[in-house]
Design a protein around this motif. Structure first.
Motif, mmCIF file in Angstrom:
data_model
loop_
_atom_site.group_PDB
_atom_site.id
_atom_site.type_symbol
_atom_site.label_atom_id
_atom_site.label_comp_id
_atom_site.label_asym_id
_atom_site.label_seq_id
_atom_site.Cartn_x
_atom_site.Cartn_y
_atom_site.Cartn_z
ATOM 1 N N VAL A 67 -1.102 -1.407 -4.216
ATOM 2 C CA VAL A 67 -2.174 -2.402 -4.205
ATOM 3 C C VAL A 67 -2.950 -2.258 -2.907
ATOM 4 C CG1 VAL A 67 -0.930 -4.051 -5.645
ATOM 5 C CG2 VAL A 67 -0.678 -4.145 -3.150
ATOM 6 N N ALA A 103 -10.474 -6.988 -2.901
ATOM 7 C CA ALA A 103 -9.633 -6.681 -4.061
ATOM 8 C C ALA A 103 -8.161 -7.003 -3.830
ATOM 9 C CB ALA A 103 -9.772 -5.208 -4.440
ATOM 10 N N CYS A 104 -7.802 -7.385 -2.617
ATOM 11 C CA CYS A 104 -6.385 -7.561 -2.279
ATOM 12 C C CYS A 104 -5.726 -8.631 -3.136
ATOM 13 C CB CYS A 104 -6.248 -7.891 -0.794
ATOM 14 S SG CYS A 104 -4.570 -8.350 -0.294
ATOM 15 N N TRP A 134 4.560 -0.625 -6.606
ATOM 16 C CA TRP A 134 3.303 -0.955 -7.295
ATOM 17 C C TRP A 134 2.200 -0.901 -6.240
ATOM 18 C CZ3 TRP A 134 3.412 -3.411 -12.447
ATOM 19 C CH2 TRP A 134 2.131 -3.573 -12.993
ATOM 20 N N GLU A 147 -5.231 -7.743 -6.953
ATOM 21 C CA GLU A 147 -4.266 -6.684 -7.203
ATOM 22 C C GLU A 147 -2.830 -7.134 -6.912
ATOM 23 O OE1 GLU A 147 -5.320 -3.145 -5.212
ATOM 24 O OE2 GLU A 147 -7.284 -2.933 -6.193
ATOM 25 N N ALA A 204 0.128 -7.294 -9.650
ATOM 26 C CA ALA A 204 1.376 -6.537 -9.468
ATOM 27 C C ALA A 204 2.595 -7.429 -9.667
ATOM 28 C CB ALA A 204 1.384 -5.905 -8.068
ATOM 29 N N SER A 251 0.852 -1.194 0.000
ATOM 30 C CA SER A 251 0.000 0.000 0.000
ATOM 31 C C SER A 251 0.887 1.242 0.000
ATOM 32 C CB SER A 251 -0.913 0.000 1.219
ATOM 33 O OG SER A 251 -1.602 1.223 1.320
#
Length: 536
Positions: free
Chosen positions: A187, A193-194, A185, A197, A201, A161
């Motif tokens: 995320v 959504a984790c 990147w 994403e 990435a 994050s």
């Protein structure tokens, strides 16, 4: 009275009609209680904490389900235990499903468990164990799949994050240890959504081409702070685990605190207990590298200096053992001087000895008388050979003429006459020269005679027949050279190298074939006397 009515009657000693009922046995009463309990609670789901667990050799599992106020005994029969899908441990909070019954032998009731799962986080842990076993069976966690982390990467890719404390800790630690380029990147590290994403990435970093606009990282860090099992569940999803296992770039997993474990930790090439530790794994300390290089340089310089000193000392020691050049050449120079002085005298003495020996012994053996005698003997032998050569050559010439005449008889008139003339001329010239020369050198006469014999053999038609040709004659014995000269049905005679065969021309069929005429044997060749040798 039926035993099922016992539960509806007043107990013994009570008022009413039940007081005069006959007593029942313990088994009858226990059976009535069991039927009443099973009919009221046929199948139940109970949540509680696992207490005492016993596993006898029979394969059954005996345990207690408890909460703050009560304890319920339970049993899992051997067949159900094999299909349970989990290993019950004391202290686990579970949801057990089964049927409630009694155990008359101890006047207690118990739960016969048929299914069991973790309650709350325990359910997630059960799913986690199943996923872990399935992915491990595919070899995604195998140690041989692990790749080494590069010692000094140029670019570090971070999947996390962008707003949390994790990225700041990683950047700060990298700047302290060895400043390098970092690609982040962003995320979502929690929620639905984790997983998608994070997997995207990881695959996105691997899709970067080396030397492109965005540099391809040399190592990846997937990081997140600590949290509950539910918070970290996105890093347990299968899509994330497979993306980590398929990554061609070495990957460091730094999800949660040191006690937190997710499935990406097993698929990653290296697991870090914290995000800060992941930064320390990815980048070495520049000051330590500089100090190590300086120490190695100093050691190398000292080693080279020491080696130079050792070699110089060794060279000096060896130089002391080598004598002076004048001392090495003194003795050979003296031997050369003595030999130079003695050489003329020794040569003169040797010549005198050889001259004396020749005059005494060898001179008598090789005197003029010996040489003149040998010359006379050689002259006599040459004269005898020359006198005997003439008659022998004349006989050979006559034999050659006879053979040539036979060959000419088989050839055409013109060729035969021409060959006969040439042969006569050569033989006549050879005979004349032999008559005149008398004692001409024997090798030259042999060469000329051999050439004549080769000419005769080359003109003979038998050499042509021996190569696979045939000679066709008509009935009158004339040689037929063209097919136009042969009329159909005419008799023919075909001569091969090994004999003759009668035949008929055209379609009249073959003439009766007589026995093949054998080849005429050649006249035996007369050999010259042994002392002369054969001219061939």
């Amino acid at each position: 009275m039926a035993t099922d009515d016992i539960l509806e009657e007043d107990g013994p000693g009570g008022e009413g009609e039940g007081a005069n009922a006959p007593p029942f046995t313990v088994s009858e009463l226990s059976g009535a209680v069991k039927r009443a309990l099973e009919s009221r609670f046929g199948r139940v789901r109970v949540r509680g904490e696992l207490g005492r667990i016993s596993r006898p050799r029979s394969g059954h599992i005996y345990l207690d389900l408890k909460d703050d106020a009560a304890v319920l005994g339970a049993v899992i029969w051997r067949g159900a235990a094999a299909k349970l899908g989990m290993d019950p441990e004391e202290g686990d909070e579970v949801i057990a499903e089964g049927r409630l019954t009694t155990y008359p032998g101890q006047s207690k009731y118990q739960l016969v468990i048929e299914r069991m799962s973790y309650a709350g986080a325990g359910a997630l842990l059960a799913k986690l164990e199943r996923m872990k076993a399935a992915l491990a069976a595919e070899g995604l966690f195998a140690p041989e799949r692990k790749r080494p982390i590069p010692f000094l990467p140029n670019v570090v890719g971070v999947v996390t994050s962008p707003t949390g404390a994790v990225i700041r800790d990683i950047l700060h630690r990298l700047a302290e240890r060895f400043p390098m380029r970092v690609l982040v990147w962003p995320v979502a590290v929690q929620g639905a959504a984790c997983a998608g994403e994070v997997a995207a990435a990881i695959r996105g970093f691997n899709a970067l081409a080396p030397g492109g606009a965005a540099p391809r990282p040399d190592v990846l860090i997937v990081a997140r702070g600590g949290g509950s099992v539910e918070d970290l569940w996105g890093f347990n999803e299968e899509v994330v685990v497979r993306a980590a296992a398929e990554s061609a770039i070495p990957l460091i997993s730094a999800v949660g605190h040191e006690t937190d474990t997710t499935l990406i930790d097993f698929a990653a090439d290296r697991r870090a207990p914290t995000p800060t530790a992941a930064a320390e794994i990815a980048a070495p300390v520049r000051a330590e590298i500089a100090a190590t290089l300086a120490a190695l340089g100093d050691r190398g310089a000292r080693a080279m200096a020491r080696a130079g000193r050792e070699r110089a000392r060794r060279l000096r020691d060896l130089a002391r053992l080598i004598p002076a050049p004048d001392a090495l050449l003194a003795e050979p120079r003296q031997r050369l001087d003595r030999a130079s002085e003695a050489a003329p005298r020794a040569l003169k003495a040797l010549a005198d000895r050889r001259r004396l020996a020749l005059a005494r012994g060898a001179g008598g053996r090789f005197g003029p008388a010996l040489l003149s005698g040998a010359i006379a003997r050689r002259r006599d032998r040459m004269g005898a050979a020359a006198r005997a050569l003439g008659p022998r050559l004349r006989r050979r010439v006559a034999e050659a003429r006879t053979g040539l005449a036979r060959v000419a008889a088989r050839l055409g008139p013109e060729k035969a006459a021409r060959a006969r003339r040439r042969s006569d001329e050569r033989l006549s010239a050879l005979a004349a020269r032999l008559e005149r020369a008398g004692a001409a050198p024997l090798p030259a006469a042999q060469a000329r005679f051999t050439a004549t014999a080769r000419l005769l053999a080359g003109l003979s038609h038998r050499a042509t027949l021996a190569r696979g040709f045939a000679l066709v004659r008509g009935a009158d014995g004339a040689v037929l050279k063209r097919a136009a000269n042969v009329s159909p049905g005419a008799g023919l005679e075909i001569e091969f190298a090994d004999g003759r065969v009668a035949a008929a021309a055209g379609g009249a069929g073959p003439a009766p074939a007589g026995p093949a005429e054998p080849a005429k044997p050649r006249a035996p060749r007369k050999r010259a006397p042994k002392e002369q040798g054969s001219l061939f």
